[in-house]
Write a protein that holds these residues in place. Sequence first.
Motif, PDB file in Angstrom:
ATOM      1  N   ALA A  30       0.833  -1.202   0.000  1.00 11.14           N
ATOM      2  CA  ALA A  30       0.000   0.000   0.000  1.00 11.14           C
ATOM      3  C   ALA A  30       0.873   1.259   0.000  1.00 11.14           C
ATOM      4  CB  ALA A  30      -0.930  -0.012   1.209  1.00 11.14           C
ATOM      5  N   ALA A  31       1.984   1.217   0.744  1.00  6.80           N
ATOM      6  CA  ALA A  31       2.865   2.390   0.804  1.00  6.80           C
ATOM      7  C   ALA A  31       3.536   2.634  -0.548  1.00  6.80           C
ATOM      8  CB  ALA A  31       3.915   2.203   1.900  1.00  6.80           C
ATOM      9  N   ALA A  32       3.898   1.553  -1.243  1.00  3.74           N
ATOM     10  CA  ALA A  32       4.517   1.702  -2.562  1.00  3.74           C
ATOM     11  C   ALA A  32       3.512   2.310  -3.542  1.00  3.74           C
ATOM     12  CB  ALA A  32       5.021   0.348  -3.069  1.00  3.74           C
ATOM     13  N   ALA A  33       2.241   1.913  -3.422  1.00  4.01           N
ATOM     14  CA  ALA A  33       1.196   2.479  -4.287  1.00  4.01           C
ATOM     15  C   ALA A  33       1.079   3.981  -4.040  1.00  4.01           C
ATOM     16  CB  ALA A  33      -0.138   1.783  -4.031  1.00  4.01           C
ATOM     17  N   MET A  34       1.193   4.385  -2.789  1.00  7.26           N
ATOM     18  CA  MET A  34       1.168   5.812  -2.444  1.00  7.26           C
ATOM     19  C   MET A  34       2.347   6.544  -3.084  1.00  7.26           C
ATOM     20  SD  MET A  34      -0.997   7.379  -0.206  1.00  7.26           S
ATOM     21  CE  MET A  34      -2.250   7.023   1.013  1.00  7.26           C
ATOM     22  N   LEU A  35       3.545   5.939  -2.995  1.00  4.70           N
ATOM     23  CA  LEU A  35       4.742   6.577  -3.557  1.00  4.70           C
ATOM     24  C   LEU A  35       4.610   6.734  -5.071  1.00  4.70           C
ATOM     25  CD1 LEU A  35       7.711   4.800  -1.705  1.00  4.70           C
ATOM     26  CD2 LEU A  35       6.791   7.075  -1.252  1.00  4.70           C
ATOM     27  N   LEU A  36       4.038   5.734  -5.715  1.00  6.89           N
ATOM     28  CA  LEU A  36       3.873   5.798  -7.169  1.00  6.89           C
ATOM     29  C   LEU A  36       2.862   6.868  -7.539  1.00  6.89           C
ATOM     30  CD1 LEU A  36       4.552   4.493  -9.914  1.00  6.89           C
ATOM     31  CD2 LEU A  36       2.669   2.913  -9.535  1.00  6.89           C
ATOM     32  N   GLN A  37       1.895   7.043  -6.645  1.00  9.47           N
ATOM     33  CA  GLN A  37       0.802   7.974  -6.919  1.00  9.47           C
ATOM     34  C   GLN A  37       1.254   9.434  -6.885  1.00  9.47           C
ATOM     35  OE1 GLN A  37      -1.699   7.456  -8.345  1.00  9.47           O
ATOM     36  NE2 GLN A  37      -2.713   9.426  -8.072  1.00  9.47           N
ATOM     37  N   GLY A  38       2.308   9.727  -6.138  1.00  5.08           N
ATOM     38  CA  GLY A  38       2.761  11.118  -6.185  1.00  5.08           C
ATOM     39  C   GLY A  38       3.457  11.592  -4.942  1.00  5.08           C
ATOM     40  N   ASN A  39       3.714  12.871  -4.941  1.00 10.12           N
ATOM     41  CA  ASN A  39       4.464  13.499  -3.867  1.00 10.12           C
ATOM     42  C   ASN A  39       3.610  13.703  -2.638  1.00 10.12           C
ATOM     43  OD1 ASN A  39       6.308  13.698  -5.830  1.00 10.12           O
ATOM     44  ND2 ASN A  39       6.441  15.926  -5.834  1.00 10.12           N
ATOM     45  N   GLY A  40       4.268  14.094  -1.601  1.00 12.86           N
ATOM     46  CA  GLY A  40       3.556  14.671  -0.483  1.00 12.86           C
ATOM     47  C   GLY A  40       3.232  13.731   0.634  1.00 12.86           C
ATOM     48  N   ALA A  41       2.527  14.281   1.612  1.00 11.41           N
ATOM     49  CA  ALA A  41       2.265  13.583   2.857  1.00 11.41           C
ATOM     50  C   ALA A  41       1.275  12.446   2.653  1.00 11.41           C
ATOM     51  CB  ALA A  41       1.725  14.563   3.882  1.00 11.41           C
ATOM     52  N   THR A  42       1.509  11.338   3.362  1.00 15.70           N
ATOM     53  CA  THR A  42       0.550  10.245   3.360  1.00 15.70           C
ATOM     54  C   THR A  42      -0.170  10.155   4.698  1.00 15.70           C
ATOM     55  OG1 THR A  42       2.252   8.685   4.047  1.00 15.70           O
ATOM     56  CG2 THR A  42       1.892   8.917   1.691  1.00 15.70           C
ATOM     57  N   ARG A  43       0.256  11.005   5.640  1.00 15.84           N
ATOM     58  CA  ARG A  43      -0.476  11.132   6.903  1.00 15.84           C
ATOM     59  C   ARG A  43      -0.113  12.491   7.477  1.00 15.84           C
ATOM     60  NH1 ARG A  43       1.954  10.086  12.149  1.00 15.84           N
ATOM     61  NH2 ARG A  43       4.198   9.846  11.922  1.00 15.84           N
ATOM     62  N   THR A  44      -0.883  12.917   8.462  1.00 16.67           N
ATOM     63  CA  THR A  44      -0.460  14.093   9.210  1.00 16.67           C
ATOM     64  C   THR A  44      -0.210  13.659  10.645  1.00 16.67           C
ATOM     65  OG1 THR A  44      -2.743  14.708   9.709  1.00 16.67           O
ATOM     66  CG2 THR A  44      -1.744  15.733   7.760  1.00 16.67           C
TER      67      THR A  44
END
Lengths: 98, 473
Positions: A30-44
């Motif tokens: 899931a984290a790799a999918a987030m990285l592929l999806q783009g820049n920026g924060a994945t949580r605050t």
Amino acid sequence: MFKLLPDNAATTVTVMVNGKTVSVPQGFTAAAAMLLQGNGATRTSALSGEGRAPYCMMGVCFECLMDINGEPNQQGCLVTVTEGMRINAQHGKRMVAE
Amino acid sequence: MSPPFDLAIVGAGPAGMAAAMTAAELGLSVAVLDEQPEPGGQIYRGVERLAATRPNHLAWLGPDYAAGLELARSFRKAKVEYLDGAKVWQIEGTSAGRLFYKRHSAAGILTAQKFLIAPGAMERPMPVPGWTLPGVMTCGAAQTVLKAHGLVPQGRFVLAGCGPLLLLLATQLVRAGIKPAAILETEINRWTALPRLPGFLAAPGYLGKGLGLLRELKAASIAVHKGVTHLAIKGDTQAREIEYTCGGATRTEPVDLVLLHQGVVPNGNLAWSMRLAHEWDDAQRSYRPVLDAWGRSSNPAVLVAGDAGGIIGAKGAEAMGRVAAFAAATDAGKISAGDAGERANAARAEFAKHRGARPFLDALYRPQQQWVAPPDADTMVCRCEEVRAGEIRRLVTDQLCPGPNQMKSFVRCGMGPCQGRLCGLTTVEIIAECRGLPVKDIGYYRIRSPIKPITVGDLATLDVPRRDDAVGL
């Protein structure tokens, strides 16, 4: 921030990243999918609210905590994607389920 | 509850896999638990899947990575109960014991006569200003997504820090056609390393590999700025610039991604949570469990192998995994002590070859003070609870906070989700610096189970008999 190298014969899995439909190779986390999806924060951060993103990708830093299929506080780098998985950034603290 | 195993192994990296195969061959019933979905650990991460779906990537990841394929395939064939995706949160017991884990959203208990813990290494925390910004990761993280997912950095990126892994990652990316904008190499210790060079030269293949990486980076015209003494990453919601000082000059470069690295240290939370005796390894600037030549720890039911017992590298870890398996087989009465001594000889010799290279590498890349105890007051130390270096210094100096566990009481330092993994070493280094004491006198966090997060709901799925003396509420 990251892109996929060509020559990938893996079958793809369709997931929803922050509400957007994305195809990723089987075996992705899931984290790799987030990285592929783009820049920026994945949580605050639960304290200051500042943005954070996956840092170690091996299960020790807990920066990739995200909401997966409605369940918050999941270590995104340790969860393998499955068809239709809903992966969402997590804002602040986890709320206790009703 | 599952039947008792002779040996339960935590970690399916080179040490865990080798130990499991050897122990199974010697007639032990073996369980292996690992939190990743595939065997290989971090060093051989995703190697089976990569060979199946991206075989041409094996060429530029290199033979040291490809070597994991055979190991993982043999491991799959071994008579071993392998539980992938299992998060071990607690092990208890000193003569036999119980191991608690979570797998597929249910909790389980496994009983074993002996435990071998091989959770490997993690990257040393490298706290610099701005290291919590999105767009800052570790070199290991970038290598993990390269191996496991075929992902490479996009945009302008730099590698900052030092160590073999940083150079290897840079080279692998270059081979994949992805060039870093620069390598910002923090100061290394050529002169203290020099007297230890003979051991390194005697270790097979090490010099050739090291020089090969440097040659490839040079041939690719990668800008390497050496002797960096200061780093700061800047940006609003994302890393945008990196400031660095070398040769007395401070410069700033635009970046989309920064990959930090300052060597690797034992991944220690499981060993600490079991109260294994630890010692400070000054050469590696980290703690490690106290082990005998067989990997036996201070707890008679627990063996430790691989990088978790002190950084040794994949091949040395594999050898030590075998040695520990002979010890477990001896304790289980499967072979005599004399027989074990005889049979462990080959693995011991292999281990010694790799151990020989360490003193040079440890000295060359031993981190300098500013990377383990950040001088800038605003630098975040505890990323989870957002405790900064200046706050820790102030509490030690003004409030006489003596150690890391008291620091928890003061400001919750080390008490967030990562449970001190990303701030433990930094916190004790800062306290040691402020108090003018060696780190070994400062100690470490008292790590408690559960070492992986579990919910009360998870606990409720445990199959445990109700105790007769339970008090009704």
